[in-house]
Scaffold this motif. Structure first.
Motif, short mmCIF file in Angstrom:
data_model
loop_
_atom_site.label_atom_id
_atom_site.label_comp_id
_atom_site.label_asym_id
_atom_site.label_seq_id
_atom_site.Cartn_x
_atom_site.Cartn_y
_atom_site.Cartn_z
N LYS A 170 0.81 -1.21 0.00
CA LYS A 170 0.00 0.00 0.00
C LYS A 170 0.85 1.27 0.00
O LYS A 170 0.33 2.34 -0.32
N GLU A 171 2.09 1.16 0.37
CA GLU A 171 2.93 2.36 0.48
C GLU A 171 4.36 2.03 0.09
O GLU A 171 4.77 0.85 0.10
N PRO A 172 5.15 3.05 -0.27
CA PRO A 172 6.49 2.81 -0.79
C PRO A 172 7.41 2.02 0.14
O PRO A 172 8.18 1.18 -0.33
N ALA A 173 7.33 2.27 1.44
CA ALA A 173 8.23 1.58 2.37
C ALA A 173 8.08 0.06 2.29
O ALA A 173 9.03 -0.68 2.57
N GLN A 174 6.91 -0.41 1.85
CA GLN A 174 6.67 -1.84 1.77
C GLN A 174 7.37 -2.49 0.57
O GLN A 174 7.39 -3.71 0.47
N LEU A 175 7.96 -1.68 -0.29
CA LEU A 175 8.74 -2.24 -1.40
C LEU A 175 10.08 -2.79 -0.95
O LEU A 175 10.73 -3.53 -1.69
N LYS A 176 10.53 -2.43 0.24
CA LYS A 176 11.82 -2.92 0.72
C LYS A 176 11.80 -4.45 0.79
O LYS A 176 10.88 -5.05 1.34
N GLY A 177 12.81 -5.03 0.19
CA GLY A 177 12.93 -6.49 0.16
C GLY A 177 12.09 -7.17 -0.89
O GLY A 177 12.18 -8.40 -1.05
N LYS A 178 11.30 -6.41 -1.63
CA LYS A 178 10.42 -7.00 -2.63
C LYS A 178 11.11 -7.06 -3.99
O LYS A 178 12.10 -6.40 -4.25
N LYS A 179 10.55 -7.91 -4.85
CA LYS A 179 11.08 -8.09 -6.20
C LYS A 179 10.31 -7.15 -7.15
O LYS A 179 9.10 -7.29 -7.33
N VAL A 180 11.04 -6.19 -7.72
CA VAL A 180 10.43 -5.17 -8.58
C VAL A 180 11.10 -5.23 -9.94
O VAL A 180 12.34 -5.17 -10.04
N VAL A 181 10.29 -5.32 -10.99
CA VAL A 181 10.84 -5.44 -12.34
C VAL A 181 10.81 -4.08 -13.03
O VAL A 181 9.90 -3.27 -12.85
N ILE A 182 11.86 -3.82 -13.81
CA ILE A 182 12.00 -2.61 -14.61
C ILE A 182 12.38 -3.02 -16.03
O ILE A 182 12.86 -4.13 -16.25
N LEU A 183 12.18 -2.12 -16.99
CA LEU A 183 12.60 -2.43 -18.35
C LEU A 183 14.12 -2.59 -18.43
O LEU A 183 14.63 -3.41 -19.18
#
Length: 317
Positions: free
Chosen positions: A99-112
């Motif tokens: 729900k918020e940016p801080a929760q992206l820590k440790g997550k797998k995020v894909v970029i081009l």
């Protein structure tokens, strides 16, 4: 100079209203025969420009600053035809617990790719605004980079090829989030920032930054032969952009029922001309982009605005 004697200037243009008058012939150049071709797929236009098929092109700023810092034979003029706030371009599955940016820590995020300008701005914004450093996220991209970069210590970046779109792969559970330059065609996603427009407007009010993704860039060899092309291209792009702004204000021209209200809201937040060309008035955005490129390992050496853009006269009307 007669029309038959004018040198050809080919332009790989973007597919948008600010370039349309260059492509449909409403805007012409006095001393050059402009041949502008719009590319609906930005990457295709960038690749064809890089391959030398066009003398100049609307080109990725992340790629440009990286190449320029390695003394590549290109030179940009301060024409910025593609700008977007990037809070709106962080997507998660609609049933995601994020729900918020801080929760992206440790997550797998894909970029081009690490050299995609949308990702550059998003990573910088996450770091500056929310304390989420690039090293806090497990980054994934679908193909290898074409440049050798030295990423910040602790950055995790993996290459994971796949046949499906990045959004489809996220929706299948392969990634927790995606950061991409355009909206996914698939259903089943939502923005990480639920009220992204309000967040982006607040960001602009506080920082004065309207992120720019592209700049008009020349092959240096063309400018060596025709140095006047830079100023004349700037003037032509400015005329085209001003025509687009005039069309924006015309409620009859648009297909949107509430176009005028949207136009008034944008004027109230961003001012009369958010698409300002030239260095003056764009220093904050350009300084931020260069800083992000340095912090994220894109630069082979320190760069300044003066290193990246030709100094030309900057009339705005």
């Amino acid at each position: 100079m007669s029309e038959d004697q004018r040198p050809v200037l080919s332009l790989a243009a973007g597919y948008h209203l600010r370039a349309k008058p260059l492509c449909d012939g409403r805007v012409k150049m006095k001393n050059f025969e402009l041949k502008a071709v719009p590319f609906q797929e930005d990457g295709a236009g960038h690749e064809e420009f890089l391959a030398g098929k066009y003398d100049t092109g609307e080109f990725s700023l992340a790629n440009y600053v990286a190449l320029k810092s390695r003394d590549a034979p290109f030179m940009a003029i301060p024409v910025f035809p593609n700008r977007k706030f990037r809070h709106s371009y962080i997507f998660v599955p609609e049933n995601s617990p994020l729900k918020e940016p801080a929760q992206l820590k440790g997550k797998k995020v894909v970029i081009l790719g690490w050299l995609n300008t949308a990702g550059l701005w998003a990573r910088g914004m996450l770091s500056d605004e929310y304390g989420v450093k690039p090293q806090d996220i497990h980054w994934v991209m679908p193909r290898k980079m074409k440049l050798d970069l030295t990423l910040p210590t602790g950055t995790r970046l993996d290459v994971v090829p796949g046949e499906d779109s990045l959004a489809a792969r996220m929706l299948k559970g392969e990634f927790d989030a995606i950061i991409v330059p355009d909206f996914p065609e698939e259903n089943g996603w939502r923005r990480l920032f639920a009220d992204s427009k309000t967040v982006e407007q607040d960001f602009f009010r506080r920082t004065g930054v309207f992120p720019t993704s592209h700049a008009i860039t020349f092959h240096s060899s063309y400018l060596e032969r025709y140095p006047a092309a830079a100023q004349e291209m700037f003037n032509a792009c400015l005329e085209a952009k001003n025509l687009a702004l005039r069309d924006d204000a015309d409620a009859t021209y648009s297909n949107f029922a509430w176009n005028r209200q949207i136009w008034e809201e944008q004027q109230a937040v961003l001012g009369a001309d958010p698409w300002k060309f030239g260095i003056k008035g764009n220093e904050k955005a350009l300084d931020a982009l260069i800083r992000y490129a340095d912090e994220q390992g894109l630069l082979a050496k320190k760069m300044t605005i003066a290193d990246l853009f030709l100094q030309i006269d900057e009339p705005q009307s």
